[in-house]
Design a protein around this motif. Sequence first.
Motif, PDB file in Angstrom:
ATOM      1  N   LEU A  14     -17.361 -11.831  11.161  1.00 25.44           N
ATOM      2  CA  LEU A  14     -16.320 -11.303  10.176  1.00 25.44           C
ATOM      3  C   LEU A  14     -16.163  -9.699  10.212  1.00 25.44           C
ATOM      4  N   GLY A  15     -17.107  -8.996  10.615  1.00 23.79           N
ATOM      5  CA  GLY A  15     -17.031  -7.575  10.546  1.00 23.79           C
ATOM      6  C   GLY A  15     -16.048  -6.933  11.206  1.00 23.79           C
ATOM      7  N   LEU A  16     -15.570  -7.162  12.612  1.00 26.50           N
ATOM      8  CA  LEU A  16     -14.400  -6.516  13.002  1.00 26.50           C
ATOM      9  C   LEU A  16     -12.876  -7.067  12.529  1.00 26.50           C
ATOM     10  N   TYR A  17     -13.071  -8.536  12.094  1.00 31.19           N
ATOM     11  CA  TYR A  17     -11.765  -8.980  11.523  1.00 31.19           C
ATOM     12  C   TYR A  17     -11.515  -8.175  10.283  1.00 31.19           C
ATOM     13  N   LEU A  18     -12.618  -8.178   9.122  1.00 31.81           N
ATOM     14  CA  LEU A  18     -12.551  -7.545   7.945  1.00 31.81           C
ATOM     15  C   LEU A  18     -12.119  -6.206   8.109  1.00 31.81           C
ATOM     16  N   ALA A  19     -12.668  -5.334   9.406  1.00 31.27           N
ATOM     17  CA  ALA A  19     -12.288  -4.204   9.364  1.00 31.27           C
ATOM     18  C   ALA A  19     -10.818  -3.682   9.867  1.00 31.27           C
ATOM     19  N   ARG A  20     -10.347  -4.592  10.824  1.00 30.84           N
ATOM     20  CA  ARG A  20      -8.982  -4.594  11.069  1.00 30.84           C
ATOM     21  C   ARG A  20      -8.021  -4.637   9.892  1.00 30.84           C
ATOM     22  N   GLU A  21      -8.345  -5.751   9.191  1.00 29.56           N
ATOM     23  CA  GLU A  21      -7.485  -6.032   7.922  1.00 29.56           C
ATOM     24  C   GLU A  21      -7.607  -5.114   6.911  1.00 29.56           C
ATOM     25  N   LEU A  22      -8.857  -4.442   6.611  1.00 26.23           N
ATOM     26  CA  LEU A  22      -8.672  -3.116   5.951  1.00 26.23           C
ATOM     27  C   LEU A  22      -7.976  -2.182   6.363  1.00 26.23           C
ATOM     28  N   CYS A  23      -7.925  -1.800   7.759  1.00 27.82           N
ATOM     29  CA  CYS A  23      -7.170  -0.946   8.303  1.00 27.82           C
ATOM     30  C   CYS A  23      -5.375  -1.177   8.000  1.00 27.82           C
ATOM     31  N   GLU A  24      -5.153  -2.484   8.033  1.00 30.35           N
ATOM     32  CA  GLU A  24      -3.860  -2.645   8.036  1.00 30.35           C
ATOM     33  C   GLU A  24      -3.507  -2.347   6.518  1.00 30.35           C
ATOM     34  N   VAL A  25      -4.355  -2.864   5.550  1.00 29.97           N
ATOM     35  CA  VAL A  25      -4.007  -2.619   4.248  1.00 29.97           C
ATOM     36  C   VAL A  25      -3.657  -1.074   3.959  1.00 29.97           C
ATOM     37  N   ASN A  26      -4.381  -0.226   4.442  1.00 34.69           N
ATOM     38  CA  ASN A  26      -4.166   1.221   4.304  1.00 34.69           C
ATOM     39  C   ASN A  26      -3.141   1.669   5.172  1.00 34.69           C
ATOM     40  N   GLY A  27      -2.288   1.058   6.148  1.00 34.46           N
ATOM     41  CA  GLY A  27      -1.325   1.585   6.968  1.00 34.46           C
ATOM     42  C   GLY A  27      -1.817   1.923   8.168  1.00 34.46           C
ATOM     43  N   ALA A  28      -2.977   1.636   8.391  1.00 32.16           N
ATOM     44  CA  ALA A  28      -3.721   2.108   9.895  1.00 32.16           C
ATOM     45  C   ALA A  28      -3.713   0.796  10.686  1.00 32.16           C
ATOM     46  N   SER A  61     -13.388   3.626  -0.070  1.00 35.78           N
ATOM     47  CA  SER A  61     -14.156   2.709   0.156  1.00 35.78           C
ATOM     48  C   SER A  61     -13.789   1.805   1.375  1.00 35.78           C
ATOM     49  N   HIS A  62     -12.494   1.585   1.511  1.00 36.98           N
ATOM     50  CA  HIS A  62     -12.202   0.819   2.703  1.00 36.98           C
ATOM     51  C   HIS A  62     -12.584   1.446   3.894  1.00 36.98           C
ATOM     52  N   LEU A  63     -12.261   2.725   3.953  1.00 38.29           N
ATOM     53  CA  LEU A  63     -12.499   3.379   5.339  1.00 38.29           C
ATOM     54  C   LEU A  63     -14.077   3.402   5.538  1.00 38.29           C
ATOM     55  N   HIS A  64     -15.020   3.538   4.199  1.00 38.78           N
ATOM     56  CA  HIS A  64     -16.421   3.611   4.632  1.00 38.78           C
ATOM     57  C   HIS A  64     -16.976   2.082   5.364  1.00 38.78           C
ATOM     58  N   GLN A  65     -16.227   1.409   4.818  1.00 40.86           N
ATOM     59  CA  GLN A  65     -16.733  -0.254   5.043  1.00 40.86           C
ATOM     60  C   GLN A  65     -16.324  -0.252   6.537  1.00 40.86           C
ATOM     61  N   VAL A  66     -15.075   0.108   6.995  1.00 43.00           N
ATOM     62  CA  VAL A  66     -14.430   0.010   8.209  1.00 43.00           C
ATOM     63  C   VAL A  66     -15.530   0.671   9.336  1.00 43.00           C
ATOM     64  N   LEU A  67     -15.645   2.266   9.110  1.00 44.10           N
ATOM     65  CA  LEU A  67     -16.468   2.793   9.871  1.00 44.10           C
ATOM     66  C   LEU A  67     -17.839   2.211   9.851  1.00 44.10           C
ATOM     67  N   TRP A  68     -18.712   1.718   8.788  1.00 42.71           N
ATOM     68  CA  TRP A  68     -19.793   1.292   8.773  1.00 42.71           C
ATOM     69  C   TRP A  68     -19.942   0.068   9.828  1.00 42.71           C
ATOM     70  N   ASN A  69     -19.034  -0.835   9.624  1.00 47.63           N
ATOM     71  CA  ASN A  69     -19.093  -1.953  10.660  1.00 47.63           C
ATOM     72  C   ASN A  69     -18.959  -1.471  11.978  1.00 47.63           C
ATOM     73  N   LEU A  70     -18.246  -0.457  12.361  1.00 42.16           N
ATOM     74  CA  LEU A  70     -18.080  -0.234  13.654  1.00 42.16           C
ATOM     75  C   LEU A  70     -19.261   0.523  14.231  1.00 42.16           C
ATOM     76  N   CYS A  71     -19.879   1.434  13.416  1.00 42.50           N
ATOM     77  CA  CYS A  71     -21.122   2.093  13.560  1.00 42.50           C
ATOM     78  C   CYS A  71     -22.415   1.130  13.932  1.00 42.50           C
ATOM     79  N   GLN A  72     -22.382  -0.072  12.960  1.00 41.27           N
ATOM     80  CA  GLN A  72     -23.420  -0.806  13.008  1.00 41.27           C
ATOM     81  C   GLN A  72     -23.215  -1.820  14.320  1.00 41.27           C
ATOM     82  N   ASN A  73     -21.951  -2.086  14.636  1.00 47.17           N
ATOM     83  CA  ASN A  73     -21.871  -2.682  15.987  1.00 47.17           C
ATOM     84  C   ASN A  73     -22.371  -1.738  17.181  1.00 47.17           C
TER      85      ASN A  73
END
Length: 558
Positions: free
Chosen positions: A519-533, A446-458
Amino acid sequence: MTATTSARAASAPDVPVPRPRPAAPEAAAGHVTGQAWRALRYFAAYRVLIAAFLLGIGLTGLTPGHELRWLPQLYLGTAAAWLAATVAAAWLAARRRPRLELQLSLAVLVDVAALTLLAFATGGVRGGLALLVIISVGAGSVLASRRQSLGFAALASLSVLAGEVYAQAAGWSAGPTAYSQAGLLGATCFAGALLVNWLAERLRATEALAERRGIDLANLAQLNETIVQRLEAGVVVVDAEGRVRLANSAAWRILGMPAGGMEGRPLREVSPELGERYAAWRRDPTAAPEPLRTGDGGEYDVRCVPLGAGERAGTALFLEDTAAIVQRAHQMKLAALGRLTASIAHEIRNPLGAISHAAQLLAESEALTGPDRRLADIVVAQAGRMNTIVENVLQLSRGGPGQPEPVELRPWLEDFAAEFARAAHLGEGELTVAAEDGLVVRADPSHLHQVLWNLCQNAADHGRGADGRLRIALRAGRPAGAAGGAVIEVCDEGPGIPPEEAERVFEPFYTTRADGSGLGLYLARELCEVNGAHLTLLPNPRGGCCFRISFPPARLEG
């Protein structure tokens, strides 16, 4: 004042921090005893000199016989014995054995006895030598207690009076005034003993207080110096002439580690740039000094704080790393953002649940046509997606680790691309996927889905090329030359992001759109950090944006 600073202004190495404490009672007592022994040695030296002097004048016959009597044998014998006793007492005082109180009592007792006999041998009270008893009693009262001082005065008074009584009985009386003179001498001994003892006690109390204050000031000065040395900001203290009086290790490193130290040298000689800013501040204290730029690329904010009032007052210069200041502000901003997002997410969940439940009930209605049922299903699906986003935001604000599981990137990215293309109404070829077979990473889907959705939407919003066509490339693989790991890249052919704004795009609330939340890219980076990426924006000389999600080798499966 704790904050993360750059390597340029790293804090000084850890050193033991002294804890100021008052002197222990035994230590203070030992110091007073040392002073007392010194005073006793001075008293012993005086006694030796007086005894030697009186013996000398007795041997030379310089002491004239009194009209009533002159007993040379008693005088010389007493003077010689007294001199021997004073020499022995001086030797014992130098060795500090036996204890001081005993030596002092014996010294006054011997002095009173010797001076009483010498006075008797030279005519009694009228002979003048009896007056030396007052000096011995007063000197003993300096080191003795009040009770001892009164005892010395009583002993001296009784000894002199006993001598006069004996002279009266032997028929050697000097007349009726002898007793009054003896009484006056005794009263003087009492008054002198009390006065000297009181003054000595006041002096000892004042000395002890001054010693305690000195220890406190020394401890405070050492503590202040330790605090200044441990400050992460550079601190330079200059006097009215512009000479450096104090500089901590951080300032020494910031200013290029000048050879020969800094203290005592003119500030312009240590650092001409800082000297210029200090001089400008002296001319106009209301103007803020310009930032100080060092040779290693660092930039430091300069603050000047006067130390006192008047033209002769010194000045403290504080050098703070601007990068650290920005980082502290960023941390405060993130903390506020965490509280805000958690509050917003909590408030959204209730109406979102109502929408989802109403859409589910609507979809179960038999009167619903096929297209309307499809719209209801879309509402349910998107409400579920929004709920997942809310859960992710709440989890992010709580610092939760997520629920990582193995994700095979190629099929997962293909399914994601198909879902996003339908939701964003993309045409054929506008979103392409290229991924290595068998590449599996551990991440929360779900985290990865949200990150890629934000990036693709941008990319869909800003990634159209000069010809107006949209081309989004979704790639996954192992980066060339990397020691393991995997990456996912989302690239477009749009106008791209200027280099000076490349890092700011990940800051919360930063956006270039009037209707954007930032907030999109900020949340994307934070979600990546939560997953060790780690999410970064790659420089793209050919134009367009390319965001990369980097997974370390530890996050790979197989």
